[in-house]
Design a protein around this motif. Sequence first.
Motif, mmCIF file in Angstrom:
data_model
loop_
_atom_site.group_PDB
_atom_site.id
_atom_site.type_symbol
_atom_site.label_atom_id
_atom_site.label_comp_id
_atom_site.label_asym_id
_atom_site.label_seq_id
_atom_site.Cartn_x
_atom_site.Cartn_y
_atom_site.Cartn_z
ATOM 1 N N TYR A 97 -6.258 -6.670 4.715
ATOM 2 C CA TYR A 97 -6.192 -7.092 3.317
ATOM 3 C C TYR A 97 -4.825 -7.638 2.917
ATOM 4 C CZ TYR A 97 -10.639 -4.705 2.796
ATOM 5 O OH TYR A 97 -11.934 -4.301 2.945
ATOM 6 N N LYS A 98 -3.908 -7.753 3.868
ATOM 7 C CA LYS A 98 -2.603 -8.339 3.561
ATOM 8 C C LYS A 98 -2.527 -9.685 4.272
ATOM 9 C CE LYS A 98 0.936 -5.483 3.127
ATOM 10 N NZ LYS A 98 1.946 -4.421 3.332
ATOM 11 N N TYR A 99 -2.544 -10.735 3.496
ATOM 12 C CA TYR A 99 -2.553 -12.076 4.047
ATOM 13 C C TYR A 99 -1.139 -12.631 4.058
ATOM 14 C CZ TYR A 99 -7.508 -11.580 2.992
ATOM 15 O OH TYR A 99 -8.797 -11.130 2.921
ATOM 16 N N ILE A 100 -0.784 -13.335 5.135
ATOM 17 C CA ILE A 100 0.534 -13.939 5.230
ATOM 18 C C ILE A 100 0.361 -15.451 5.221
ATOM 19 C CG2 ILE A 100 2.674 -14.131 6.545
ATOM 20 C CD1 ILE A 100 1.892 -11.447 7.832
ATOM 21 N N PHE A 101 0.933 -16.069 4.184
ATOM 22 C CA PHE A 101 0.790 -17.513 4.010
ATOM 23 C C PHE A 101 1.982 -18.250 4.594
ATOM 24 C CE2 PHE A 101 -2.830 -18.387 1.219
ATOM 25 C CZ PHE A 101 -3.179 -17.106 0.842
ATOM 26 N N GLY A 102 1.714 -19.433 5.130
ATOM 27 C CA GLY A 102 2.784 -20.350 5.482
ATOM 28 C C GLY A 102 3.293 -21.046 4.226
ATOM 29 N N GLU B 53 -9.841 1.513 -8.843
ATOM 30 C CA GLU B 53 -8.929 2.647 -8.687
ATOM 31 C C GLU B 53 -8.258 2.717 -7.311
ATOM 32 O OE1 GLU B 53 -8.016 4.089 -11.242
ATOM 33 O OE2 GLU B 53 -9.667 4.269 -12.659
ATOM 34 N N VAL B 54 -8.349 1.673 -6.512
ATOM 35 C CA VAL B 54 -7.700 1.636 -5.189
ATOM 36 C C VAL B 54 -6.767 0.431 -5.137
ATOM 37 C CG1 VAL B 54 -7.996 1.591 -2.690
ATOM 38 C CG2 VAL B 54 -9.758 2.650 -4.133
ATOM 39 N N THR B 55 -5.468 0.707 -5.167
ATOM 40 C CA THR B 55 -4.486 -0.386 -5.113
ATOM 41 C C THR B 55 -3.432 -0.060 -4.067
ATOM 42 O OG1 THR B 55 -3.053 0.557 -6.824
ATOM 43 C CG2 THR B 55 -4.814 -0.908 -7.559
ATOM 44 N N ASP B 56 -2.735 -1.103 -3.602
ATOM 45 C CA ASP B 56 -1.672 -0.889 -2.626
ATOM 46 C C ASP B 56 -0.642 -1.992 -2.761
ATOM 47 O OD1 ASP B 56 -1.801 0.215 0.880
ATOM 48 O OD2 ASP B 56 -0.226 0.346 -0.651
ATOM 49 N N LYS B 57 0.569 -1.690 -2.286
ATOM 50 C CA LYS B 57 1.668 -2.641 -2.381
ATOM 51 C C LYS B 57 1.514 -3.749 -1.350
ATOM 52 C CE LYS B 57 4.967 0.888 -3.877
ATOM 53 N NZ LYS B 57 6.214 1.613 -3.551
ATOM 54 N N GLY B 58 1.912 -4.953 -1.783
ATOM 55 C CA GLY B 58 2.025 -6.053 -0.859
ATOM 56 C C GLY B 58 3.450 -6.145 -0.335
ATOM 57 N N ASP B 59 3.921 -7.352 -0.159
ATOM 58 C CA ASP B 59 5.255 -7.542 0.419
ATOM 59 C C ASP B 59 6.380 -7.510 -0.610
ATOM 60 O OD1 ASP B 59 3.674 -9.912 2.561
ATOM 61 O OD2 ASP B 59 4.319 -7.876 3.069
ATOM 62 N N VAL B 60 6.080 -7.826 -1.862
ATOM 63 C CA VAL B 60 7.127 -7.901 -2.889
ATOM 64 C C VAL B 60 6.698 -7.179 -4.158
ATOM 65 C CG1 VAL B 60 8.303 -9.970 -2.053
ATOM 66 C CG2 VAL B 60 6.271 -10.203 -3.487
ATOM 67 N N PRO B 61 6.494 -5.857 -4.124
ATOM 68 C CA PRO B 61 5.961 -5.139 -5.279
ATOM 69 C C PRO B 61 6.993 -4.729 -6.332
ATOM 70 C CG PRO B 61 6.256 -3.631 -3.458
ATOM 71 C CD PRO B 61 6.632 -5.002 -2.946
#
Lengths: 111, 113
Positions: A97-102, B53-61
């Motif tokens: 569920y974590k997508y990495i975009f160019g 009710e289900v969330t999570d951090k991405g790369d820049v939270p």
Amino acid sequence: ILNVEQSPQSLHVQEGDSTNFTCSFPSSNFYALHWYRWETAKSPEALFVMTLNGDEKKKGRISATLNTKEGYSYLYIKGSQPEDSATYLCAFDSGTYKYIFGTGTRLKVLA
Amino acid sequence: EAQVTQNPRYLITVTGKKLTVTCSQNMNHEYMSWYRQDPGLGLRQIYYSMNVEVTDKGDVPEGYKVSRKEKRNFPLILESPSPNQTSLYFCASSPGVSGNTIYFGEGSWLTVV
């Protein structure tokens, strides 16, 4: 850190020319590779979702190939038209569920 | 029509003034996500949600909060905006399983002065 690279960053082609871009992605933990077309002031629009090594997909004049073993995908546009002018994005999907975009390839087709 | 709707589309605000960017989808998608787009950088994921009710951090939270109380809505909250949060923000949704098409909203241009 997983990295997705697209090349070239931008290009100009004449109407009627064929062109292609590259998306390089990690060859491990691969689930899918997404291609999007993004016109300025609009939302990115899905072109292809590719999952299988060797897969080829086609939508009109646009096609894409996938090599998961070496970590690259090519997007081809045959007979470019001015309306093809857009930024083309690829995204690496590891199934988490974590997508990495160019950063995209910006295409300008000159009439 | 299947769509992801964001509001506001354009906003200029001042440092420290709390704001919320709303996002709504009408496709009954389990997965929703927020991205920011900055010059020279690809779309970067801020937060995502796999279901209510289900969330999570991405790369820049950092500097952002989200909530997912209903399946269709996924608001992005900036409790105390700072100028480095000036960006173009996209909300997106897709069916639950990875490998499905992601549908994007039209983007929200946010400027923090």
